[in-house]
Structures are given as C-alpha cells and as structure tokens.
Write a protein that holds these residues in place. Structure first.
Motif, short mmCIF file in Angstrom:
data_model
loop_
_atom_site.label_atom_id
_atom_site.label_comp_id
_atom_site.label_asym_id
_atom_site.label_seq_id
_atom_site.Cartn_x
_atom_site.Cartn_y
_atom_site.Cartn_z
N VAL A 189 0.91 -1.05 0.07
CA VAL A 189 0.08 -0.12 0.12
C VAL A 189 0.88 1.13 -0.02
N GLY A 190 1.78 1.27 0.83
CA GLY A 190 2.85 2.51 1.00
C GLY A 190 3.48 2.68 -0.30
N GLN A 191 3.76 1.76 -1.14
CA GLN A 191 4.52 1.86 -2.38
C GLN A 191 3.35 2.14 -3.57
N GLY A 192 2.32 2.10 -3.27
CA GLY A 192 1.20 2.59 -4.36
C GLY A 192 0.83 1.40 -5.21
N LEU A 193 1.09 0.28 -4.94
CA LEU A 193 0.97 -0.85 -5.57
C LEU A 193 -0.46 -1.39 -5.50
N VAL A 194 -1.09 -1.39 -4.40
CA VAL A 194 -2.35 -1.82 -4.17
C VAL A 194 -3.23 -0.64 -3.12
N SER A 195 -4.50 -0.65 -3.17
CA SER A 195 -4.86 0.47 -2.14
C SER A 195 -5.32 -0.35 -0.84
N GLY A 196 -5.42 -1.65 -0.57
CA GLY A 196 -5.80 -2.22 0.51
C GLY A 196 -5.95 -3.45 0.48
N PRO A 197 -6.21 -4.34 1.54
CA PRO A 197 -5.96 -5.80 1.62
C PRO A 197 -7.14 -6.49 0.79
N ASP A 198 -8.22 -5.71 0.27
CA ASP A 198 -9.31 -6.44 -0.42
C ASP A 198 -8.95 -6.02 -1.82
N ARG A 199 -7.82 -5.53 -2.10
CA ARG A 199 -7.39 -5.51 -3.69
C ARG A 199 -6.29 -5.88 -3.98
N LEU A 200 -5.90 -7.07 -3.08
CA LEU A 200 -4.73 -7.83 -3.62
C LEU A 200 -4.85 -8.41 -4.85
N GLU A 201 -6.10 -9.08 -4.95
CA GLU A 201 -6.26 -10.02 -6.05
C GLU A 201 -6.27 -9.09 -7.40
N SER A 202 -6.18 -7.86 -7.35
CA SER A 202 -6.45 -7.37 -8.59
C SER A 202 -4.73 -6.78 -9.04
N PHE A 203 -3.86 -7.15 -8.00
CA PHE A 203 -2.27 -6.84 -8.44
C PHE A 203 -1.83 -8.16 -8.60
N PHE A 204 -1.97 -9.14 -7.62
CA PHE A 204 -1.48 -10.31 -7.82
C PHE A 204 -2.20 -11.37 -8.91
N GLY A 205 -1.49 -12.44 -9.52
CA GLY A 205 -2.30 -13.36 -10.34
C GLY A 205 -3.18 -14.23 -9.47
N ASN A 206 -2.75 -14.54 -8.22
CA ASN A 206 -3.53 -15.47 -7.37
C ASN A 206 -2.71 -15.20 -6.16
N VAL A 207 -3.78 -15.19 -4.95
CA VAL A 207 -3.47 -15.03 -3.50
C VAL A 207 -4.07 -16.14 -2.71
N THR A 208 -3.07 -16.91 -1.88
CA THR A 208 -3.42 -17.91 -1.11
C THR A 208 -2.95 -17.52 0.41
N TYR A 209 -3.50 -18.15 1.26
CA TYR A 209 -3.27 -17.99 2.67
C TYR A 209 -2.97 -19.46 3.19
N GLY A 210 -1.85 -19.25 3.96
CA GLY A 210 -1.38 -20.61 4.44
C GLY A 210 -1.93 -20.78 6.11
N ASP A 211 -1.17 -21.70 6.86
CA ASP A 211 -1.78 -21.96 8.10
C ASP A 211 -0.29 -21.61 9.22
N GLY A 212 0.62 -20.96 8.38
CA GLY A 212 1.79 -20.83 9.13
C GLY A 212 2.79 -20.54 8.18
N TYR A 213 3.96 -20.18 8.57
CA TYR A 213 5.35 -19.89 7.89
C TYR A 213 5.60 -21.06 7.00
N GLY A 214 5.59 -22.42 7.59
CA GLY A 214 6.02 -23.37 6.76
C GLY A 214 5.15 -23.79 5.37
N SER A 215 3.81 -23.57 5.69
CA SER A 215 2.99 -23.98 4.36
C SER A 215 2.99 -22.82 3.63
N ALA A 216 3.33 -21.46 3.80
CA ALA A 216 3.65 -20.59 2.90
C ALA A 216 5.07 -20.77 1.80
N LEU A 217 5.96 -21.10 2.56
CA LEU A 217 6.93 -21.59 2.08
C LEU A 217 7.29 -22.74 1.11
N GLN A 218 6.27 -23.76 1.69
CA GLN A 218 6.08 -25.02 0.88
C GLN A 218 5.45 -24.67 -0.35
#
Length: 324
Positions: A189-218
């Motif tokens: 948001v600070g870099q002006g790339l998205v306007s808020g957390p509800d606009r992430l899908e308009s910037f990224f091609g796909n967004v997923t949420y893990g259940d911890g660091y390990g799952s995100a890195l995997q």
C-alpha cells in the motif's frame, strides 16, 4: 458468517478453552465479578488484593513441551514474587480474552495481540524478547521469499522490486500474521501498488493464505506460488529443513516488526508490576537462561516502552487499513 462474527466466535471459543484450563487455578473470591462484568464497568478498588497471578504463554509452532517449561518458569517467578503463579497455555485470542475478563494477569504474546490487549484490557507490553535470529535484536524483518532460480531479482528500489510481483502467484502466511501479512500489505500500500487488503487480487495473479510460515514456504518450494511472505527466521529449521532453505532466497525485506513480549494487565498495582518485571528479568541470569531459551528460542528479555515498541506495527495496520 462475516469476518467480525468469525473473530467473535474464535475469541469465545478460545476463552472457553482457557477457562477450562484454568478452572483449578481460579482462587475463590479473588475476581468473581470479572466473570460477568466487562472491564471498565466494575469498581476495581472494591476487589480483593491480588494474591495469585496467572500467566498465559501463547502457543507457537516452534515451541515444544511448552506447559512443562512454562511451569518451571512460573516456579521461579513465584519464588521471586512470594505468591503463587500459574502458567497456562493457550492461543493468542484466548490470552487476550482472558486478560479482558480478568482470568489472566499477564500474557506472553505477539505485537498484534498486545495491541488488542491494550484496546480490550488496558494491558501494556513491558518486556520484549531478543533472539539471535532477529536481525534487529527485539525487532525482526518481514521478507518476500522466492526460489533461488526465480527470475525475480532485487532492483534499485523497494517499489521497483515489488512491482515485479504484479500478476504473480502470492502466498501469505495467514490473514493475521504480522510479518506474513500485515507488514507486506502495508508495504504494498505504501508503495502505491495496491489500495488495501481487499484489492490484492487485482495486483497478484493469485493469492493464497497458509496456516503458518511452513505452509507458505512449501507453496513456493512446490511451485504452487512464486512468492511467499514470512518472517526472516522462518527460513531456518524447524519451519523448513536446512536443505529446503538453500533453495530459497529473500527478494525484499521489511524491517521493524516488533518482537513478542510480555503484557501486564493494568489492574496489577505499579509496585507489584515492577516487582514482576524484575522477576522476569531474572530469566536472563545464567542459572535460569537455558530454561528461558527453551521456551521460545529467546536469548533474553529487555524492557520496552509499549507505545514505542509497537509503533511500527500500529503504523503498518493503519496503512494497510487493518484493525489490531
């Protein structure tokens, strides 16, 4: 069920769990009205003197045998304080709710939970942990991570580097993680790339949420995502193996994530609070330090100013348009 109802349901479930865990530790007549009256709506001066302290140690994925170790810490603190101290294990939502309902007096939690505890229970953080895998001592970095063979490379500025993420598959640690969501979104948001957390899908091609660091890195290691947002220390065991860590690299870091620490409820009188803080500082001494390190891999505790220590997190939440 909307997001607010989900948070309330989670908090209620956490409080019921913690209430069950602490049932044997609740002193008769100590804070009976706290079970029914919200904080701020009862006469604190009418309560009996505090003769027992309950500390909630929040669960962490890298903590093992936590109850046994927490009990040993409680014994040391009890000896210093001269009163019984009970150690309870629970998640951070349960910890904050226990503080709010006066079922707990102290909690070892992350920064976001500390801000929530301030909001709901008027508790404040007085001590923060220092770890060897925190680059800032009592602060650490949030990092965007890619595979070693990724074409994404650091550029001349943070904005130029992060602009490359447009259209990419992004894996966040979770929707509540400070380093794995709040700080990365705040930076975007600070870099002006998205306007808020509800606009992430308009910037990224796909967004997923893990259940911890390990799952995100995997997700990145398996090619399911091209970028992950985690804490800097998540690139080390036990989150991933050393061999897996060699396959990843940091694309962009965001410094200043406040370390976890110890919050104390405002109803603890100042003299008792100072005595408790000094008792916790005993965990830094050689005789106790190995036990303390075994809790959360913390090297030592340092005294902090609540507002100053959590200022970067508060700013990140505001910029990311998120609530504590």
């Amino acid at each position: 069920m909307n997001a607010k109802f989900k948070v309330l349901a989670s908090a209620s479930a956490g409080l019921l769990l913690l209430a069950g865990l602490t049932a044997n530790a609740v002193g008769v007549g100590q804070k009976a009205i706290a079970q029914t009256a919200p904080k701020g709506e009862r006469d604190l001066t009418a309560q009996a003197a505090i003769s027992r302290i309950r500390i909630v140690f929040a669960n962490r994925r890298d903590a093992t045998d936590l109850q046994n170790k927490a009990n040993q810490v409680a014994q040391i603190l009890s000896k210093e304080m001269g009163i019984p101290i009970d150690a309870v294990i629970g998640d951070e939502t349960a910890a904050v709710e226990a503080l709010r309902a006066d079922r707990a007096d102290v909690a070892f939690v992350a920064g976001r939970a500390a801000l929530k505890a301030e909001q709901l229970a008027k508790a404040r953080m007085y001590l923060a942990e220092v770890r060897s895998d925190y680059s800032g001592g009592n602060t650490y970095d949030s990092v965007f991570v890619v595979r070693q063979d990724s074409p994404l490379r650091p550029k001349g500025s943070a904005k130029q580097t992060l602009e490359q993420l447009k259209g990419k598959k992004m894996a966040f640690t979770s929707r509540t993680s400070g380093s794995g969501f709040i700080f990365p979104v705040s930076e975007l948001v600070g870099q002006g790339l998205v306007s808020g957390p509800d606009r992430l899908e308009s910037f990224f091609g796909n967004v997923t949420y893990g259940d911890g660091y390990g799952s995100a890195l995997q997700s990145v290691l398996r090619g399911q995502a091209e970028v992950a947002a985690v804490s800097e220390y998540a690139l080390l065991p036990p989150w991933i193996t050393a061999e897996e860590g060699k396959k990843l690299r940091v694309l962009q870091q965001i410094p200043g994530v406040p370390a976890h620490g110890i919050v104390i409820d405002d109803r603890i009188p100042a003299p008792m609070r100072e005595k408790l803080i000094n008792a916790f500082m005993k965990m830094n001494e050689p005789a106790n330090n190995q036990l303390f390190r075994s809790l959360y891999n913390s090297q030592k505790l340092v005294k902090v100013d609540h507002a100053r220590h959590l200022a970067t997190l508060r700013q990140a939440l505001q910029r990311a348009k998120l609530e504590p």
